[in-house]
Design an enzyme around this catalytic site. Structure first.
Site, PDB file in Angstrom:
ATOM      1  N   LYS A   1       4.154   3.941  -1.241  1.00 38.12           N
ATOM      2  CA  LYS A   1       4.698   4.524  -2.446  1.00 38.12           C
ATOM      3  C   LYS A   1       5.933   3.728  -2.869  1.00 38.12           C
ATOM      4  O   LYS A   1       6.477   2.955  -2.112  1.00 38.12           O
ATOM      5  CB  LYS A   1       5.087   5.981  -2.203  1.00 38.12           C
ATOM      6  CG  LYS A   1       3.882   6.850  -1.912  1.00 38.12           C
ATOM      7  CD  LYS A   1       4.233   8.307  -1.867  1.00 38.12           C
ATOM      8  CE  LYS A   1       4.318   8.927  -3.237  1.00 38.12           C
ATOM      9  NZ  LYS A   1       3.025   9.294  -3.791  1.00 38.12           N
TER      10      LYS A   1
ATOM     11  N   LYS B   1       6.336   1.630  -5.671  1.00 36.21           N
ATOM     12  CA  LYS B   1       6.222   0.427  -6.495  1.00 36.21           C
ATOM     13  C   LYS B   1       6.613   0.730  -7.941  1.00 36.21           C
ATOM     14  O   LYS B   1       7.488   0.073  -8.510  1.00 36.21           O
ATOM     15  CB  LYS B   1       4.794  -0.127  -6.447  1.00 36.21           C
ATOM     16  CG  LYS B   1       4.368  -0.562  -5.043  1.00 36.21           C
ATOM     17  CD  LYS B   1       2.964  -1.149  -5.015  1.00 36.21           C
ATOM     18  CE  LYS B   1       1.853  -0.156  -5.261  1.00 36.21           C
ATOM     19  NZ  LYS B   1       1.643   0.817  -4.153  1.00 36.21           N
ATOM     20  N   THR B   2       5.965   1.714  -8.525  1.00 32.36           N
ATOM     21  CA  THR B   2       6.310   2.122  -9.889  1.00 32.36           C
ATOM     22  C   THR B   2       7.668   2.830  -9.887  1.00 32.36           C
ATOM     23  O   THR B   2       8.480   2.629 -10.796  1.00 32.36           O
ATOM     24  CB  THR B   2       5.225   3.065 -10.451  1.00 32.36           C
ATOM     25  OG1 THR B   2       4.001   2.321 -10.538  1.00 32.36           O
ATOM     26  CG2 THR B   2       5.590   3.593 -11.823  1.00 32.36           C
ATOM     27  N   THR B   3       7.923   3.612  -8.861  1.00 35.15           N
ATOM     28  CA  THR B   3       9.171   4.377  -8.777  1.00 35.15           C
ATOM     29  C   THR B   3      10.377   3.435  -8.738  1.00 35.15           C
ATOM     30  O   THR B   3      11.374   3.677  -9.423  1.00 35.15           O
ATOM     31  CB  THR B   3       9.151   5.285  -7.527  1.00 35.15           C
ATOM     32  OG1 THR B   3       7.878   5.920  -7.445  1.00 35.15           O
ATOM     33  CG2 THR B   3      10.226   6.343  -7.604  1.00 35.15           C
TER      34      THR B   3
ATOM     35  N   ASN C   1       0.811  -1.226   0.000  1.00 31.04           N
ATOM     36  CA  ASN C   1       0.000   0.000   0.000  1.00 31.04           C
ATOM     37  C   ASN C   1       0.843   1.274   0.000  1.00 31.04           C
ATOM     38  O   ASN C   1       0.298   2.379   0.018  1.00 31.04           O
ATOM     39  CB  ASN C   1      -0.945   0.005   1.207  1.00 31.04           C
ATOM     40  CG  ASN C   1      -0.178   0.153   2.525  1.00 31.04           C
ATOM     41  OD1 ASN C   1       1.040  -0.040   2.567  1.00 31.04           O
ATOM     42  ND2 ASN C   1      -0.871   0.501   3.589  1.00 31.04           N
TER      43      ASN C   1
ATOM     44  N   PHE D   1      -9.502   4.797 -18.675  1.00 31.23           N
ATOM     45  CA  PHE D   1      -9.948   3.851 -17.655  1.00 31.23           C
ATOM     46  C   PHE D   1     -10.133   4.604 -16.339  1.00 31.23           C
ATOM     47  O   PHE D   1      -9.261   5.364 -15.924  1.00 31.23           O
ATOM     48  CB  PHE D   1      -8.893   2.750 -17.496  1.00 31.23           C
ATOM     49  CG  PHE D   1      -9.289   1.673 -16.553  1.00 31.23           C
ATOM     50  CD1 PHE D   1     -10.099   0.635 -16.983  1.00 31.23           C
ATOM     51  CD2 PHE D   1      -8.855   1.680 -15.236  1.00 31.23           C
ATOM     52  CE1 PHE D   1     -10.476  -0.374 -16.112  1.00 31.23           C
ATOM     53  CE2 PHE D   1      -9.233   0.678 -14.360  1.00 31.23           C
ATOM     54  CZ  PHE D   1     -10.038  -0.355 -14.806  1.00 31.23           C
TER      55      PHE D   1
ATOM     56  N   TRP E   1     -12.157   3.254 -13.301  1.00 33.30           N
ATOM     57  CA  TRP E   1     -12.608   2.453 -12.149  1.00 33.30           C
ATOM     58  C   TRP E   1     -14.077   2.717 -11.819  1.00 33.30           C
ATOM     59  O   TRP E   1     -14.667   1.945 -11.079  1.00 33.30           O
ATOM     60  CB  TRP E   1     -11.795   2.675 -10.862  1.00 33.30           C
ATOM     61  CG  TRP E   1     -10.376   2.263 -10.966  1.00 33.30           C
ATOM     62  CD1 TRP E   1      -9.297   3.075 -10.952  1.00 33.30           C
ATOM     63  CD2 TRP E   1      -9.860   0.934 -11.096  1.00 33.30           C
ATOM     64  NE1 TRP E   1      -8.150   2.349 -11.074  1.00 33.30           N
ATOM     65  CE2 TRP E   1      -8.458   1.029 -11.157  1.00 33.30           C
ATOM     66  CE3 TRP E   1     -10.448  -0.349 -11.183  1.00 33.30           C
ATOM     67  CZ2 TRP E   1      -7.627  -0.077 -11.289  1.00 33.30           C
ATOM     68  CZ3 TRP E   1      -9.616  -1.442 -11.310  1.00 33.30           C
ATOM     69  CH2 TRP E   1      -8.242  -1.302 -11.361  1.00 33.30           C
TER      70      TRP E   1
ATOM     71  N   GLU F   1       1.062  -1.648 -12.770  1.00 29.81           N
ATOM     72  CA  GLU F   1      -0.285  -1.701 -12.158  1.00 29.81           C
ATOM     73  C   GLU F   1      -1.071  -2.948 -12.545  1.00 29.81           C
ATOM     74  O   GLU F   1      -2.281  -2.999 -12.300  1.00 29.81           O
ATOM     75  CB  GLU F   1      -1.105  -0.443 -12.465  1.00 29.81           C
ATOM     76  CG  GLU F   1      -0.500   0.838 -11.948  1.00 29.81           C
ATOM     77  CD  GLU F   1      -0.533   0.956 -10.413  1.00 29.81           C
ATOM     78  OE1 GLU F   1      -1.163   0.119  -9.761  1.00 29.81           O
ATOM     79  OE2 GLU F   1       0.100   1.885  -9.892  1.00 29.81           O
TER      80      GLU F   1
ATOM     81  N   ARG G   1      18.801   1.318 -14.101  1.00 32.08           N
ATOM     82  CA  ARG G   1      19.963   0.447 -13.910  1.00 32.08           C
ATOM     83  C   ARG G   1      20.144  -0.504 -15.101  1.00 32.08           C
ATOM     84  O   ARG G   1      21.245  -0.647 -15.642  1.00 32.08           O
ATOM     85  CB  ARG G   1      19.783  -0.366 -12.631  1.00 32.08           C
ATOM     86  CG  ARG G   1      20.846  -1.433 -12.400  1.00 32.08           C
ATOM     87  CD  ARG G   1      20.650  -2.125 -11.072  1.00 32.08           C
ATOM     88  NE  ARG G   1      20.738  -1.163  -9.981  1.00 32.08           N
ATOM     89  CZ  ARG G   1      20.123  -1.283  -8.802  1.00 32.08           C
ATOM     90  NH1 ARG G   1      19.380  -2.345  -8.552  1.00 32.08           N
ATOM     91  NH2 ARG G   1      20.266  -0.370  -7.880  1.00 32.08           N
TER      92      ARG G   1
END
Lengths: 173, 173
Positions: B16, B18-20, B14, B68, B70, B105, B28
């Site tokens: 911050k 994940k995408t970062t 939950n 999209f 939701w 996502e 890398r």
């Protein structure tokens, strides 16, 4: 003039992604025209990949802590090295040359008492208000968590080494 | 010939990052000469910063899921959109053009049942062995965790919005 509030961001926990997410943050910030520096406390924590990519996006990578090993025979030499890295962090933060600074692995260093936590906390409280600072490393001190605006724990759920899979170039180094 | 074992990597939780962290991984990997694509399932999840920086490092960002929301009145339209994004993932993975693919996502999408989990699991089992895949998004399905080589949970410890601090350009968007 500016509405910018410089955040204090912490990436901690025993999982992967603390430094990697800081690199992603740097990529995003640089895309917005921010000036970004990442200061390395621990030698060898950075991988070939980021060293190659950094200049392409204008990310200043500043390696400190060369030769720091954690099993040094001379703890005073290591402490002096961490002190030099910390002085570099302070000078860059106040230089006016950066919008975002990443102190990579500083939590780890603080956790082992190589720098006085009170000094780091005082510095962060008095930093230029618009400058963002990211502190990475496992075992972030409660004083740092307390002060931070945004704290994420990277938690290891599953790790390939434990399943006998070798470290992969481009991913882990 | 190659000893490369393409990892299945999951960033969930939950918090911050994940995408970062996936962006940092891309940075890398690109530095190591990898060819990297990131496929977006959900519109608006990507920020200005990464869109500006991506071309500078040769990262292919592929936006799908435009429109999209939701809360669509027509779930079939949304499902068709997620299906199109998934077909894009499959085609790119088998194209031979990439060493690392990020399905951004997808966990979120799978969690809501917009794609059949069995199909995604089967595809991942049969992917080209040397290709690395990263799946991001909260609420990763147990089937995905089970299959993955490396799973990190990004856990929110403290968030600035909850302290009344506005989202900061360059950091959060």
């Amino acid at each position: 003039m500016s509405e910018r509030k410089g955040l204090i961001i912490v990436h901690t926990g025993n999982g992967k992604g603390k430094t990697t997410a800081a690199l992603g943050l740097a990529l995003r910030a640089l895309g917005c025209g921010f000036r970004v520096a990442m200061i390395q406390f621990i030698k060898g924590k950075w991988k070939y990949g980021e060293r190659e990519s950094a200049p392409r996006i204008g990310l200043d990578l500043i390696p400190m802590g060369q030769g720091f090993t954690w099993d040094s025979k001379d703890i005073e030499v290591d402490k002096a090295m961490m002190r030099a890295a910390w002085e570099e962090c302070k000078a860059r933060t106040h230089s006016g040359n950066y919008d975002l600074l990443i102190f990579d692995e500083i939590n780890y260093v603080l956790g082992y008492g190589y720098l006085p936590i009170e000094e780091v906390v005082e510095f962060l409280k008095g930093k230029p208000p618009s400058v963002h600072v990211v502190l990475t490393g496992r075992n972030a001190k409660p004083e740092i968590i307390e002060l931070a605006d945004l704290v994420t724990e990277m938690k290891e759920i599953k790790h390939p080494f434990k399943q006998g899979i070798k470290a992969q170039r481009g991913i882990e180094f």
